[in-house]
Design an enzyme around this catalytic site. Structure first.
Site, PDB file in Angstrom:
ATOM      1  N   ARG A 219      -7.212   0.836   1.231  1.00 18.94           N
ATOM      2  CA  ARG A 219      -6.160   0.497   2.193  1.00 18.94           C
ATOM      3  C   ARG A 219      -6.760   0.124   3.536  1.00 18.94           C
ATOM      4  NH1 ARG A 219      -0.377   3.370   3.387  1.00 18.94           N
ATOM      5  NH2 ARG A 219       0.160   2.186   5.260  1.00 18.94           N
TER       6      ARG A 219
ATOM      7  N   TRP B  76       0.811  -1.225   0.000  1.00 20.36           N
ATOM      8  CA  TRP B  76       0.000   0.000   0.000  1.00 20.36           C
ATOM      9  C   TRP B  76       0.839   1.266   0.000  1.00 20.36           C
ATOM     10  CZ3 TRP B  76      -4.713   0.175  -1.561  1.00 20.36           C
ATOM     11  CH2 TRP B  76      -5.458  -1.014  -1.551  1.00 20.36           C
ATOM     12  N   GLU B  77       2.048   1.205   0.483  1.00 21.38           N
ATOM     13  CA  GLU B  77       2.907   2.379   0.417  1.00 21.38           C
ATOM     14  C   GLU B  77       3.492   2.554  -0.975  1.00 21.38           C
ATOM     15  OE1 GLU B  77       3.522   4.846   2.454  1.00 21.38           O
ATOM     16  OE2 GLU B  77       2.151   4.044   3.960  1.00 21.38           O
ATOM     17  N   GLY B  78       3.858   1.441  -1.617  1.00 19.47           N
ATOM     18  CA  GLY B  78       4.561   1.554  -2.886  1.00 19.47           C
ATOM     19  C   GLY B  78       5.942   2.154  -2.665  1.00 19.47           C
TER      20      GLY B  78
END
Length: 410
Positions: A138, A14-16
């Site tokens: 998310r 989810w952060e990438g």
């Protein structure tokens, strides 16, 4: 231990990861961010970093988020995956927000952790003006992750479960088979990993990802269950080049290369932009032969195939290898059409018959065609049903899917 292995996958998905500094979406300026959501005085416009630096900052930032969760919820009983979800949440919104939250007040008051997490986390989805689709997804992923831990033994933040350890030798394949993500099991695997040298870990990774030869393939035990490879996510929509709208193929292959051979792309700028430059040495980003040559130039084995089936993808994923796949993303599922689109298969859920997909363009509407959203990061870890996505992939019938077969080089 900051996170379980599955928790690391959740947060990193989810952060990438972006290796060039970018401004805050709301202000268009400070705070500038880089890597896996890292901010600070050292992050300035024009900064680029290596993947190694991004990973180092991630470990530092996650440790701080984990410490904040443990401190602010010191008396709360949590399962390992509930703790994962709250660390991901704290990493995203900050320790100050967690400290002031109703979520924390309810947990400290003794309410059910499962109920509070399921009810409170989805509320944290607001953007500057309205709820954001990416945050909604998310939060839903964090809640789902927390809920999968209900069968696991609870863990408090103040002490480990008291149990009498057994010192009898154990076969590692038995340990793999019986692994359920429990805290003591995770700690045992981490202790084993720390005992290995870098060369031993590299040899294990190479053997683990290398396909078995036909002579012994049938003798290897199969481990049923969810496959979810922790592949770094790259979005085609934040490319610094002019090719972003048409580089889904390059972004998908770059994600695969960055996972199978982590040190392959080490130059300045975003990984898929670096990879695109390799492709363009041979031809256009849409050319499959150019993609194969670019992957081979990184020391990987690669082959473009038009005979793909679900079984092929699942077999590759079992070997720990992600698969770039080409499919038709326009028109209804009953009559798919379009110039084609590429994404990366990173996992398989046999219980739900879903492929886990890193889609570089966002979240696809598999039924009606097109995209639900193309916001940056929204395509990470999508679940595409074998039924609907498969009809867009194998448009000429069973065993007709386009894919790139990738494996480590010799």
């Amino acid at each position: 231990m900051p996170l379980t292995p599955e928790g690391w996958t959740l947060l990193k998905t989810w952060e990438g990861c972006r290796l060039s500094a970018y401004p805050d979406p709301a202000s268009g300026a400070a705070p500038w961010t880089i890597g896996y959501g890292h901010t600070g005085a050292e992050v300035v416009p024009g900064l680029t970093i290596t993947q190694e630096q991004a990973e180092a900052w991630l470990k530092q930032d996650v440790a701080e988020a984990a410490a904040a969760v443990d401190r602010l919820l010191i008396s709360v009983t949590l399962t390992p995956r509930q703790r994962d979800a709250l660390i991901s949440f704290c990493f995203n919104v900050g320790a100050g927000a967690l400290e002031r939250s109703t979520l924390r007040k309810r947990l400290l008051a003794g309410e059910s952790s499962a109920d509070v997490i399921a009810e409170e986390l989805p509320r944290w989805n607001k953007g500057p003006k309205s709820p954001l689709e990416g945050l909604k997804r998310r939060r839903a992923a964090e809640v789902s992750h927390a809920q999968t831990s209900e069968a696991a033994a609870p863990q408090t933040q103040t002490a480990r479960s008291a149990s009498v350890p057994s010192h009898e030798p154990i076969q590692l394949l038995d340990a793999v088979h019986h692994h359920k993500g429990l805290a003591h099991q995770q700690e045992a695997w981490l202790q084993l990993e720390r005992s290995l040298t870098a060369e031993q870990r590299g040899a294990f990774a190479e053997m683990f990802r290398t396909p078995a030869s036909p002579s012994n393939a049938t003798s290897q035990p199969e481990l049923p269950g969810l496959i979810e490879l922790p592949v770094p996510y790259l979005s085609q929509n934040d490319s610094a080049t002019s090719q972003g709208p048409r580089m889904c193929f390059s972004s998908s292959c770059a994600m695969a290369a960055a996972f199978v051979k982590p040190d392959a792309l080490r130059g300045p700028g975003q990984l898929d932009d670096q990879y695109l430059a390799l492709v363009q040495r041979h031809s256009d980003t849409t050319d499959a032969n150019a993609q194969v040559k670019a992957l081979q130039s990184l020391g990987l084995q690669a082959r473009f195939r038009t005979d793909g089936s679900s079984e092929d993808l699942i077999e590759q994923l079992k070997r720990g290898l992600p698969c770039p796949v080409g499919w038709l993303h326009k028109g209804p599922v009953s009559a798919p059409k379009g110039g084609g689109h590429w994404s990366l298969a990173i996992g398989w859920d046999p219980a739900k018959r879903q492929f886990l997909m890193h889609d570089p363009n966002g979240e696809a509407d598999l039924v009606n065609g097109g995209y639900v959203t193309t916001s940056i990061g929204s395509g990470a870890g999508q679940r595409y049903s074998e039924r609907n996505w498969g009809r867009r992939w194998m448009v000429e019938g069973a065993g007709s899917g386009w894919w790139i077969e990738i494996s480590p080089g010799a």
